[in-house]
Design a protein around this motif. Sequence first.
Motif, PDB file in Angstrom:
ATOM      1  N   MET A  22      -1.412   3.677   9.045  1.00  0.00           N
ATOM      2  CA  MET A  22      -2.454   4.569   8.535  1.00  0.00           C
ATOM      3  C   MET A  22      -2.018   5.177   7.210  1.00  0.00           C
ATOM      4  N   ALA A  23      -0.719   5.468   7.102  1.00  0.00           N
ATOM      5  CA  ALA A  23      -0.204   5.994   5.837  1.00  0.00           C
ATOM      6  C   ALA A  23      -0.508   4.990   4.722  1.00  0.00           C
ATOM      7  N   GLY A  24      -0.334   3.700   5.026  1.00  0.00           N
ATOM      8  CA  GLY A  24      -0.637   2.659   4.050  1.00  0.00           C
ATOM      9  C   GLY A  24      -2.118   2.628   3.718  1.00  0.00           C
ATOM     10  N   LEU A  25      -2.927   2.693   4.780  1.00  0.00           N
ATOM     11  CA  LEU A  25      -4.373   2.646   4.613  1.00  0.00           C
ATOM     12  C   LEU A  25      -4.863   3.778   3.712  1.00  0.00           C
TER      13      LEU A  25
ATOM     14  N   TYR B 137       5.461   6.191   0.113  1.00  0.00           N
ATOM     15  CA  TYR B 137       6.796   6.529   0.613  1.00  0.00           C
ATOM     16  C   TYR B 137       7.836   5.571   0.050  1.00  0.00           C
ATOM     17  N   SER B 138       9.084   5.930   0.254  1.00  0.00           N
ATOM     18  CA  SER B 138      10.185   5.240  -0.392  1.00  0.00           C
ATOM     19  C   SER B 138      10.252   3.757  -0.032  1.00  0.00           C
ATOM     20  N   ALA B 139      10.619   2.924  -0.996  1.00  0.00           N
ATOM     21  CA  ALA B 139      10.771   1.487  -0.760  1.00  0.00           C
ATOM     22  C   ALA B 139      12.145   1.162  -0.196  1.00  0.00           C
ATOM     23  N   TYR B 140      12.920   2.186   0.160  1.00  0.00           N
ATOM     24  CA  TYR B 140      14.256   1.943   0.713  1.00  0.00           C
ATOM     25  C   TYR B 140      14.239   1.805   2.231  1.00  0.00           C
TER      26      TYR B 140
ATOM     27  N   TRP C 243       0.796  -1.227   0.000  1.00  0.00           N
ATOM     28  CA  TRP C 243       0.000   0.000   0.000  1.00  0.00           C
ATOM     29  C   TRP C 243       0.829   1.278   0.000  1.00  0.00           C
ATOM     30  N   VAL C 244       2.134   1.183   0.187  1.00  0.00           N
ATOM     31  CA  VAL C 244       2.912   2.418   0.304  1.00  0.00           C
ATOM     32  C   VAL C 244       3.942   2.610  -0.802  1.00  0.00           C
ATOM     33  N   VAL C 245       4.310   1.503  -1.467  1.00  0.00           N
ATOM     34  CA  VAL C 245       5.298   1.660  -2.538  1.00  0.00           C
ATOM     35  C   VAL C 245       4.558   2.093  -3.811  1.00  0.00           C
ATOM     36  N   ALA C 246       5.148   3.034  -4.529  1.00  0.00           N
ATOM     37  CA  ALA C 246       4.511   3.587  -5.717  1.00  0.00           C
ATOM     38  C   ALA C 246       4.121   2.473  -6.692  1.00  0.00           C
ATOM     39  N   ALA C 247       2.976   2.648  -7.355  1.00  0.00           N
ATOM     40  CA  ALA C 247       2.496   1.639  -8.295  1.00  0.00           C
ATOM     41  C   ALA C 247       3.340   1.683  -9.574  1.00  0.00           C
ATOM     42  N   GLY C 248       3.214   0.650 -10.381  1.00  0.00           N
ATOM     43  CA  GLY C 248       3.874   0.661 -11.682  1.00  0.00           C
ATOM     44  C   GLY C 248       5.045  -0.293 -11.750  1.00  0.00           C
TER      45      GLY C 248
ATOM     46  N   ALA D  91       4.914  10.006   5.990  1.00  0.00           N
ATOM     47  CA  ALA D  91       5.333   9.641   4.634  1.00  0.00           C
ATOM     48  C   ALA D  91       6.236  10.728   4.061  1.00  0.00           C
ATOM     49  N   GLY D  92       5.875  11.978   4.308  1.00  0.00           N
ATOM     50  CA  GLY D  92       6.690  13.098   3.841  1.00  0.00           C
ATOM     51  C   GLY D  92       8.068  13.097   4.481  1.00  0.00           C
ATOM     52  N   LEU D  93       8.119  12.808   5.783  1.00  0.00           N
ATOM     53  CA  LEU D  93       9.394  12.791   6.491  1.00  0.00           C
ATOM     54  C   LEU D  93      10.316  11.723   5.922  1.00  0.00           C
ATOM     55  N   ILE D  94       9.724  10.553   5.625  1.00  0.00           N
ATOM     56  CA  ILE D  94      10.526   9.458   5.069  1.00  0.00           C
ATOM     57  C   ILE D  94      11.114   9.882   3.726  1.00  0.00           C
ATOM     58  N   ASN D  95      10.252  10.433   2.876  1.00  0.00           N
ATOM     59  CA  ASN D  95      10.726  10.814   1.540  1.00  0.00           C
ATOM     60  C   ASN D  95      11.796  11.898   1.597  1.00  0.00           C
ATOM     61  N   ASP D  96      11.586  12.858   2.519  1.00  0.00           N
ATOM     62  CA  ASP D  96      12.593  13.918   2.663  1.00  0.00           C
ATOM     63  C   ASP D  96      13.934  13.337   3.136  1.00  0.00           C
ATOM     64  N   TYR D  97      13.835  12.378   4.051  1.00  0.00           N
ATOM     65  CA  TYR D  97      15.060  11.802   4.618  1.00  0.00           C
ATOM     66  C   TYR D  97      15.828  11.012   3.560  1.00  0.00           C
ATOM     67  N   VAL D  98      15.069  10.271   2.737  1.00  0.00           N
ATOM     68  CA  VAL D  98      15.726   9.508   1.665  1.00  0.00           C
ATOM     69  C   VAL D  98      16.468  10.466   0.728  1.00  0.00           C
ATOM     70  N   LYS D  99      15.819  11.592   0.434  1.00  0.00           N
ATOM     71  CA  LYS D  99      16.440  12.600  -0.426  1.00  0.00           C
ATOM     72  C   LYS D  99      17.731  13.113   0.239  1.00  0.00           C
ATOM     73  N   GLN D 100      17.627  13.383   1.541  1.00  0.00           N
ATOM     74  CA  GLN D 100      18.773  13.913   2.286  1.00  0.00           C
ATOM     75  C   GLN D 100      19.928  12.910   2.289  1.00  0.00           C
TER      76      GLN D 100
END
Lengths: 196, 748
Positions: free
Chosen positions: B630-633, B638-641, B97-102, B726-735
């Motif tokens: 809940m983010a998944g729900l 968010y990042s799969a890393y 539910w959290v990893v981008a589709a495709g 979810a935003g925090l995770i993505n920002d951290y991965v970027k960092q």
Amino acid sequence: MATNLQTPAPYHNNFLREVEERVEEGEWVKMCMQCGVCAGSCPFGPHWEHSPQKIFMMIRAGKREEVLTSDAMWMCTSCYNCVVRCPRQLPITHIMHGLASYAHRLGLVPKGQPTHEFATMFWNNLAKKGRVNELKLTLALYFKDGLVAGIKTVVLAKRLNPMEIFGGHAIKDLKGFQAIIAKAREIEDKKQGLTG
Amino acid sequence: MADNKFAAYICAGCGIGETLDVKSLEKIAQKEGKMALVKSHPFLCSEEGVKTIQDDIANESVTHICIAACSRRAKTEAFSFPGISTARANLREGVLWVVAAGAEHDEVRQEMAEDYVRMGCAEVKKMILPQGNPDKTQAKNILVVGGGMAGMTSAIEAAEAGYDVVLVEKSGALGGFAKQLWKRVPFSAPYSEAQPTGVEELAARVTAHPRIKLHLNSTLAETAGAPGRFMIKIAQESGGVSDITVGAIVQATGFTPYDVNKLPELGGGQPNVVDQAGLETLARTANGAAIQRADGKVVNSVIFLQCAGQRDDSGTHLSYCSGHCCATSIKQAMYFKDANPDVDTMILYQDLRVPGMGEDFYRSAQDKGVTFTKGKATKVAGNGHGCSVEFKDLILDELTTLNADLVVLATGQVSNAGVDLDKWTEVSTAAESGDASAKEEQQRLRTTSVLKMNYRQGPDLPQLKHGFADSHFICFPYETRRTGIYAAGPTRRPMDLDQAITDATGAALKAIQAVENAAAGRASLPRVGDLSYPIVRLEGCTQCKRCTVECPFGAIDEDERRFPQFNEQRCRRCGTCMGACPVRVISFENYSCDTVGMQIKAVNIPDEDEDKPRILILACENDAYPALDMAGLQRQVYSAYVRAVPIRCLGSVNTIWITDALNSGYDGVMMMGCKRGDDYQCHFVKGSEMAYYRMSKIGDTLTQMGLEPERVQTLEIAITDSVRVAGLINDYVKQIKEIGLSPMKGFG
């Protein structure tokens, strides 16, 4: 109970009791909880000498003279905003009119208070024949300060000048005004599919 | 003991089968997870799916299972197998539910799922089924300290529920402060008139109750032990001491009114100035007739001054609002109006606050002609026949002086909570180092203690603020940091009689829960029913005392050899001791340095040139992990890393997990816990605070390892932060990508 109409001792309820007994809806004054919603809701807000909230507190504090000679309750335009919003459901508008009426009966209204003057005039006009004579009321209003003052007012205001019957006077930029009207008509015609 | 047999079950339902390669997950569980039995099922939580597992337990003697399906927080009833150690790999909320589709994300999505299967298998391999605390307790009776309205209510409620109660009261009679009242603020419709207090009736019921044993003129001389086995010495005024064992304690020691003599500017100490308690005495003497002053003069005018010595921002008096005083003054003004409507009664307030149904009561007083004036008293002076009160009317904005026969000061409640533990620690540290005056002071403090606990953390409950007894005021207001001891009534926070009665009822029920849990060898709130408990390998202990000091609940004492002595019944199972232990000798059967450590090590770390960072998330199971779910729900992406491991509390994080993770090539660690500080939301009060403290010290270690301090992040996540997390995770991965991947890869 005989009410003591002498200068009441501060905060000792004599004036509050007088208001409760003699002013229309006056028994509600003690129920005010001083939240200030009325004062904040009044469209005349800053123009009051005292807001309703303050008037109620002055009554409790025994400030008889100050309340009854005040201009404040005469400023009420009966919009009923305060009545709608009062969390304690006080009929504030009615209390204001009640206080005004009581002050009038005691002859304590400040001299020349315009609302009071017009209200008296209106009442006298109505009471005389049981219906309002608009011509007499209008004339009485214009000539309230005597013939000379009345003529001055009439000439200055122009509207009641008898010579107005011959053409009458116009606004400053009549052409501009007519252009606005013409443009508005043009837009409206276009919208309604009535153009040529 | 029978041999352990491990099995893994992979669910292909909820879209898992369509999106992930289940066959390859099975292979991972078998080869890398070393599971003896691996099965997949298209709908594992269905009756048929659950039956597959039950059959294997029955026929194949499976003892440990790893279920790779949805989050451990979902389908808990279907996947509940008593007697079986169960780990959950979160493929649905955590991956699907959290990893981008495709298709372009297929590879990283599959890697993430495979890692979660590896982690689940690694965890279950280290799990032991908790047997419950073998040291089960017997005592189910409840000690109530204080015989006021709150204490009597707690006693009668517990007794009526079938529990024996011991009630200890310092004075010679029941009733406490409420006994001094003429009447009480109304507690039933129409809330317009003061009502009888009911103290006498309740005291009679308490006295007559066969399950309640009364100790009047008595105080506690010592409290030792733990829930289910508190050993209490009760000292009678006459000198006798009796020993009893109780299961739990309710402390309802009430309050003392703030001393009016500290308010000379408001007339405190003058003959015609009383506090609210003083007025109650006058009212009781009048017995419904006109109230007279102490000098016998009938009172014809009275002014009540609200917030006297309260809500004070100058630092001289009480800074808080005591909550009940507005309604109390209204009630007392009515005493006068009811006896004679012509008595001038004025309540001078700055902000009138009447909680509960108090607005009706307020209106009733206005209707009776009590004058309410918004103003602040500046001076009260005695004059020949009464007092003169100088005050500023805040509506009319003018200074006025009024005369009155009597002035009543609405002073605040000061808690009778006993010794301030901060002061205690300071004094006892000095005393230990041989300071003679500190020793004396320690003795003096001990005599002012209510509970006289022999805990190493001090003799009373910790105090939260303004000297009130402890409360986990945001999540569990009844809970204190001393398991099995509950504060009730105004000793816990300022409150009126009605609130105190409700409070005391709740405290009685909490005490009942505590004795029942202790008797069954289970944990109390918040991990109610948890059978695990801290097990310590004393032979490895270095006596560093970190566990005893850092335990938020005072569960650990020291024995005579200075080794930690665990009182399991006091323990809430947060694991803060486990996180504290530098030599890692503390663990729980199903939650240990190994169960988490092996999960961390099970993750497959790609080589640096693959450019796929791995970030470890240690998420508190109370707020952060649910927020991730809940983010998944909500299908936040968010990042799969990242690889998330649920933990009991951030306080249980042992720094070995962090250093292990970084050593084995993780690129970053996100620690997610609850809000800390004065308005903490940590279920275990100090857990997240401790984690922040410990992590503030980890910078040096990181530098020594040649790593950037940003590689370890400590975050506050609330349960509602699903979008934010979810935003925090993505920002951290970027960092992390900006900093670059960890140079430690390949050395682990």
